[in-house]
Design a protein around this motif. Sequence first.
Motif, mmCIF file in Angstrom:
data_model
loop_
_atom_site.group_PDB
_atom_site.id
_atom_site.type_symbol
_atom_site.label_atom_id
_atom_site.label_comp_id
_atom_site.label_asym_id
_atom_site.label_seq_id
_atom_site.Cartn_x
_atom_site.Cartn_y
_atom_site.Cartn_z
ATOM 1 N N SER A 111 0.827 -1.211 0.000
ATOM 2 C CA SER A 111 0.000 0.000 0.000
ATOM 3 C C SER A 111 0.857 1.255 0.000
ATOM 4 N N GLY A 114 2.787 1.649 -3.320
ATOM 5 C CA GLY A 114 1.966 1.766 -4.516
ATOM 6 C C GLY A 114 2.051 0.589 -5.457
ATOM 7 N N ASP A 117 -0.745 0.119 -8.060
ATOM 8 C CA ASP A 117 -0.638 1.040 -9.195
ATOM 9 C C ASP A 117 0.402 0.556 -10.202
ATOM 10 N N ARG A 132 7.210 7.688 -3.425
ATOM 11 C CA ARG A 132 6.180 6.993 -2.649
ATOM 12 C C ARG A 132 6.575 7.002 -1.176
ATOM 13 N N LEU A 222 -2.742 5.019 6.963
ATOM 14 C CA LEU A 222 -3.138 3.743 6.367
ATOM 15 C C LEU A 222 -3.758 2.852 7.432
ATOM 16 N N VAL A 241 -12.115 6.886 2.815
ATOM 17 C CA VAL A 241 -11.254 6.575 1.672
ATOM 18 C C VAL A 241 -11.753 7.260 0.401
ATOM 19 N N GLU A 242 -13.053 7.392 0.264
ATOM 20 C CA GLU A 242 -13.576 8.070 -0.928
ATOM 21 C C GLU A 242 -13.239 9.556 -0.929
ATOM 22 N N GLY A 244 -10.403 10.534 0.113
ATOM 23 C CA GLY A 244 -8.966 10.569 -0.098
ATOM 24 C C GLY A 244 -8.162 10.871 1.145
ATOM 25 N N THR A 247 -6.200 5.810 3.567
ATOM 26 C CA THR A 247 -6.106 4.653 2.689
ATOM 27 C C THR A 247 -6.295 3.402 3.537
ATOM 28 N N PRO A 268 -10.939 4.477 -3.936
ATOM 29 C CA PRO A 268 -9.550 4.900 -4.124
ATOM 30 C C PRO A 268 -8.696 4.588 -2.893
ATOM 31 N N GLY A 269 -7.464 4.136 -3.151
ATOM 32 C CA GLY A 269 -6.539 3.892 -2.055
ATOM 33 C C GLY A 269 -6.836 2.672 -1.226
ATOM 34 N N VAL A 270 -7.650 1.748 -1.749
ATOM 35 C CA VAL A 270 -7.999 0.538 -0.992
ATOM 36 C C VAL A 270 -7.411 -0.684 -1.693
#
Length: 316
Positions: A111, A114, A117, A132, A222, A241-242, A244, A247, A268-270
């Motif tokens: 996490s 990243g 991603d 990161r 996190l 998390v939505e 932002g 995470t 996002p971020g999950v």
Amino acid sequence: MWLPIPPDEIDGLPEGLNYLFWDGGDDGGQEFPADPADCVFYVVPYMKPAALGTRPMPRMRAVRVVQTLSAGTDHVEAGLKDLPAGVRLCNARGVHEASTAELTLTLVLASLRGIPDFVRAQDRGEWQGGFRPALADKTVLIVGYGSIGAAIEDRLAPFELARVARVARSGRTTARGPVHPLTDLPSLLPEADVVVLSTPLTEATRGLVNADFLARMKDGALLVNVARGAVVDTKALLAEVESGRLTAALDVTDPEPLPPGHPLWHAPGVLISPHVGGPTSAFLPRAKRLLTGQLHRFVNQEPLANVVLTTGASGV
């Protein structure tokens, strides 16, 4: 003795006992290996629906021990009311620490750095660089400092953390430092960059991570859940998390399994893993050692390991 691992695959079992194999079958509909009324030592099938594990329990009038192969016992507690008094419920302490701690570290690092991603970019054939967050110099708060929580800290030790804070149901002192009681969470949460949940699911921890808990976490923190999904209020987590602000890395969810189309899948971020903290190559040898040890203790009338509760005691 009902075992969810074939008895001939377990070395060192006590001789002279009648071992029967029952793991519930792939579809959960496998017939019982014998009359449940004759079962004395019941090892609950592993990674099967809760309703399957409790299905024979109302007929188990002679049972003396119910042994899970999971760290938590919440999935069988609904069946305890059907058992006679004096039945000892034991968990699998010592079986899942290594695997769960490994996954926890994996989720934290993946996490922060990243990795999801990078995987998506690889699928698209794109080279994505940039800075990161590192785990180094971070403060980690472990909520639920039993054997799994301690194993998680073991694996965090080489990562040059700024601090590890520990929280359990009640405070105590360990060789590594203090373990704070749950009542200290409000003062500890704002300082943590990573919050790891490894607590059992109890009435005290159900919904523990609610909107207030999450609001106290620092911006950009996190949340990692390797405990049980119901420890977290999913609606409250989604809001964070939505936006932002936070995470999350979740090995467990509420509901579970997470149904298709649930907003957590695309939040996002999950990062989500499908409750795989325990089932690794480390499980079977440790589970076999646990069962062999417990059955020898049972036959020799010695105290069992990992007794969580006894039916008929304190209202159970």
